[in-house]
Design an enzyme around this catalytic site. Sequence first.
Site, PDB file in Angstrom:
ATOM      1  N   GLU A 303     -26.149 -62.579  57.159  1.00 14.39           N
ATOM      2  CA  GLU A 303     -25.201 -61.559  57.613  1.00 14.39           C
ATOM      3  C   GLU A 303     -25.626 -60.180  57.114  1.00 14.39           C
ATOM      4  O   GLU A 303     -25.714 -59.218  57.876  1.00 14.39           O
ATOM      5  CB  GLU A 303     -23.792 -61.896  57.102  1.00 14.39           C
ATOM      6  CG  GLU A 303     -22.734 -60.886  57.463  1.00 14.39           C
ATOM      7  CD  GLU A 303     -22.432 -60.885  58.952  1.00 14.39           C
ATOM      8  OE1 GLU A 303     -21.829 -61.839  59.431  1.00 14.39           O
ATOM      9  OE2 GLU A 303     -22.816 -59.913  59.636  1.00 14.39           O
ATOM     10  N   ASP A 307     -26.878 -57.050  59.472  1.00 17.32           N
ATOM     11  CA  ASP A 307     -26.096 -55.809  59.526  1.00 17.32           C
ATOM     12  C   ASP A 307     -26.928 -54.602  59.104  1.00 17.32           C
ATOM     13  O   ASP A 307     -26.916 -53.561  59.769  1.00 17.32           O
ATOM     14  CB  ASP A 307     -24.862 -55.905  58.612  1.00 17.32           C
ATOM     15  CG  ASP A 307     -23.926 -57.040  58.997  1.00 17.32           C
ATOM     16  OD1 ASP A 307     -24.157 -57.677  60.051  1.00 17.32           O
ATOM     17  OD2 ASP A 307     -22.978 -57.319  58.240  1.00 17.32           O
ATOM     18  N   SER A 523     -20.757 -60.109  64.698  1.00 17.98           N
ATOM     19  CA  SER A 523     -21.447 -59.587  63.526  1.00 17.98           C
ATOM     20  C   SER A 523     -22.631 -58.727  63.887  1.00 17.98           C
ATOM     21  O   SER A 523     -23.022 -57.860  63.113  1.00 17.98           O
ATOM     22  CB  SER A 523     -22.021 -60.751  62.715  1.00 17.98           C
ATOM     23  OG  SER A 523     -21.141 -61.119  61.732  1.00 17.98           O
ATOM     24  N   ASP A 565     -19.427 -50.368  81.730  1.00 16.88           N
ATOM     25  CA  ASP A 565     -18.339 -51.328  81.954  1.00 16.88           C
ATOM     26  C   ASP A 565     -18.928 -52.733  82.157  1.00 16.88           C
ATOM     27  O   ASP A 565     -19.832 -52.913  82.967  1.00 16.88           O
ATOM     28  CB  ASP A 565     -17.555 -50.892  83.204  1.00 16.88           C
ATOM     29  CG  ASP A 565     -16.243 -51.655  83.347  1.00 16.88           C
ATOM     30  OD1 ASP A 565     -15.897 -52.417  82.419  1.00 16.88           O
ATOM     31  OD2 ASP A 565     -15.573 -51.469  84.380  1.00 16.88           O
ATOM     32  N   ILE A 566     -18.417 -53.694  81.405  1.00 18.12           N
ATOM     33  CA  ILE A 566     -18.873 -55.088  81.534  1.00 18.12           C
ATOM     34  C   ILE A 566     -17.811 -55.834  82.343  1.00 18.12           C
ATOM     35  O   ILE A 566     -16.630 -55.834  81.975  1.00 18.12           O
ATOM     36  CB  ILE A 566     -19.044 -55.750  80.148  1.00 18.12           C
ATOM     37  CG1 ILE A 566     -19.919 -54.874  79.236  1.00 18.12           C
ATOM     38  CG2 ILE A 566     -19.621 -57.160  80.291  1.00 18.12           C
ATOM     39  CD1 ILE A 566     -21.299 -54.570  79.771  1.00 18.12           C
ATOM     40  N   GLY A 584     -13.080 -51.861  84.287  1.00 19.78           N
ATOM     41  CA  GLY A 584     -12.233 -51.121  83.347  1.00 19.78           C
ATOM     42  C   GLY A 584     -12.028 -51.908  82.064  1.00 19.78           C
ATOM     43  O   GLY A 584     -12.726 -52.891  81.798  1.00 19.78           O
ATOM     44  N   ASP A 586     -10.874 -54.434  79.266  1.00 18.30           N
ATOM     45  CA  ASP A 586     -10.428 -55.828  79.230  1.00 18.30           C
ATOM     46  C   ASP A 586     -10.491 -56.346  77.794  1.00 18.30           C
ATOM     47  O   ASP A 586     -11.234 -55.809  76.977  1.00 18.30           O
ATOM     48  CB  ASP A 586     -11.291 -56.693  80.162  1.00 18.30           C
ATOM     49  CG  ASP A 586     -12.768 -56.582  79.832  1.00 18.30           C
ATOM     50  OD1 ASP A 586     -13.182 -57.078  78.772  1.00 18.30           O
ATOM     51  OD2 ASP A 586     -13.524 -55.970  80.639  1.00 18.30           O
TER      52      ASP A 586
END
Length: 606
Positions: A303, A307, A523, A565-566, A584, A586
């Site tokens: 992790e 990061d 993550s 936008d996905i 838009g 979600d």
Amino acid sequence: MRFSVGIVSFIPCLFGLTFVGAVPTKDCAYAVKESIAEPHGWTKDSQPSPNHKIELKIALPQPNFAELERHLYEVSNPDHERYGEHLSKEEVEELVAPHPESLNMVNEWLSSFGFKDEDLARSPAKDWITLKVPVSIAEKMLDTKYHVWKHVESGDYLVRTTSYSLPTNLHAHIDLIQPTTMFGRFKSEKSSIFSAVPIPDSLVQANNAIGTIEAASGVSVDASCNQTITITCLQELYNAVGFKPSAKGNSIGITGYLEEFANFQDLQTFYADQRPDALNSTFNVISVAGGLNNQSLDEAGGEANLDTQFAFGLSHPISPTFFTTAGRPPFIPEEGGSEDTNEPYTVWLDFILSHPNPPLAISTSYGDDEQTVPFSFAQRACAGFAQLGARGVSLLFSSGDGGVGDGDSNPATQTCISNDGKNTTKFLPAFPASCPFVTAVGATTHIPEVAVSRFFSGGGFSNYFTRPAFQDKVVSAYLKALPKGTFAGLFNLNGRAYPDVAAQGDLFKVFVGGEAFLIGGTSASSPTFAGFVALLNDVRLKAGRPSLGFLNPFIYSKGFAGLNDITVGHNSGCGTLGFNATKGWDPVTGFGTPNFGKLRELVLSL
Ligand SMILES: *[C@@H]1O[C@H](CO)[C@@H](O)[C@H](O)[C@H]1NC(C)=O
Ligand SMILES: *[C@@H]1O[C@H](CO)[C@@H](O)[C@H](O)[C@H]1NC(C)=O
Ligand SMILES: *[C@@H]1O[C@H](CO)[C@@H](O)[C@H](O)[C@H]1NC(C)=O
Ligand SMILES: *[C@@H]1O[C@H](CO)[C@@H](O)[C@H](O)[C@H]1NC(C)=O
Ligand SMILES: *[C@@H]1O[C@H](CO)[C@@H](O)[C@H](O)[C@H]1NC(C)=O
């Protein structure tokens, strides 16, 4: 300890050590302050040793918090004349300071148990008091009985109680005391379902294939990015190729918990592979409450490395800091005398609020199921995030890896059961993502980008925080478009909805212990988004403007125009397919992923 006893009607009660033989007045009688049902998934195990040390944190009310919130929204709203006029540390502290009467009452109560000022640690605003006490004393102070509780699935232990009391005359002067009723299982949002795998040779070969693909936004991306995400992939996909940050005074931070250590040598290997111009550069390490950063390659954390490598790799050479916070609940009761702490992010929050210059963008890839964090505590932690926002810090959090469910469990056995004793089936939102004052980041994958559907991109609706005005329009529109009765009773129609944004979150090539792995999870998306926020802060600072600070009012009013936008994918969980990504906003990918070229223009127009 000295008191300024100038308060009318201040009648000290006698408690604790001085209590013997004294007759308590009516005000001094104890009454239950907070009580919860036996938490789902935990069983009472044994009695803790009376000497087991607990670090009690006492929160005094912040009577002017509404005023702080007003300032926060004014300085974060691009349409307000005060946009960007962030508050100083001192101004924020003044706005969250407790009433002097609360200070006096609590001091009196603590001194009746023999505690002196030097036994207590206070936050700069004096709104939190921390003191270490043996369980036996905590039980007297809180008129309760602690137990060792065992988490059935994981075998983890905690010392907790399901109810605690305070003298009635203190109820108005203390918001909460923990650890008492907190049964959180603070976890990393690195996907624990599909664990990191070393990169197979076949993939390395596939990645050597040349060619480019068109992303939805029209930019060209290396074909290999469909199987493996690198810094170059993200720069291409998010339209930041060739941008070199150069402003003074910019900074970015990554928080680390649960003994996740960020390795310097792995960072160099990563830079050699993906960011050669950053070779030999490193990051600052700040230890919080004695947190370590062991540099043995065996101790390198998946992790922490994910990061730091991606956030710092994307934002190089912006000043990078890794915060390593000690504390690891759950604990092992056999290790007698080991200390039992709260959620470590409040330890970090305490630290960072005391810091004169926190990084301007900070990413956290850890969280809990909202329902395992008591409401009173979630509210205070969220108020802490608001304070950082008011000071001009952008906070990014992973939205969680369990879709609409509990990211901790295998989808096959996901329970999605309420913790309130009623065992109701419901979606399980994540905290801190559900706090309206943070920016929650969901996950996409592949090119063209789609939501990570199979297991993660956590999203949904808070059961604790009501929907803030800044997102009301788009969230209402989303809900209105849902087929009637969709998931009725499973989520809170009036809750704060998340995530706010998204970024790639799977197949990240990360170096851990000298080896390359593919790692996924929200993550990965949170530090990625934070990297781009740091670049946007560079654009702002270079133009002599203040940092972006609390992002959501900007994102929901103007920033969305700079996001891709996905519209494909969903966030499975709780035996459902979850919500759909749509045109838009979600609750799977928020407004979508960054287009740096566009965002850069937008943040200069503010
Ligand atoms: C990328 O991979 C996904 C999943 O395998 C696939 O659906 C998509 O078509 C690929 N994209 C391109 C441009 O080949
Ligand atoms: C990093 O340090 C090595 C050894 O001192 C040096 O050869 C190399 O040029 C440096 N690379 C960069 C990018 O500074
Ligand atoms: C760091 O980790 C190594 C390997 O686990 C261990 O042997 C060593 O004692 C640790 N060092 C410190 C300072 O904790
Ligand atoms: C809830 O589930 C637990 C087991 O997980 C069980 O012990 C308890 O009786 C249940 N409560 C109700 C109200 O069904
Ligand atoms: C998601 O989209 C599918 C396919 O269009 C549809 O059947 C389903 O009802 C949608 N689910 C939600 C929660 O909107």
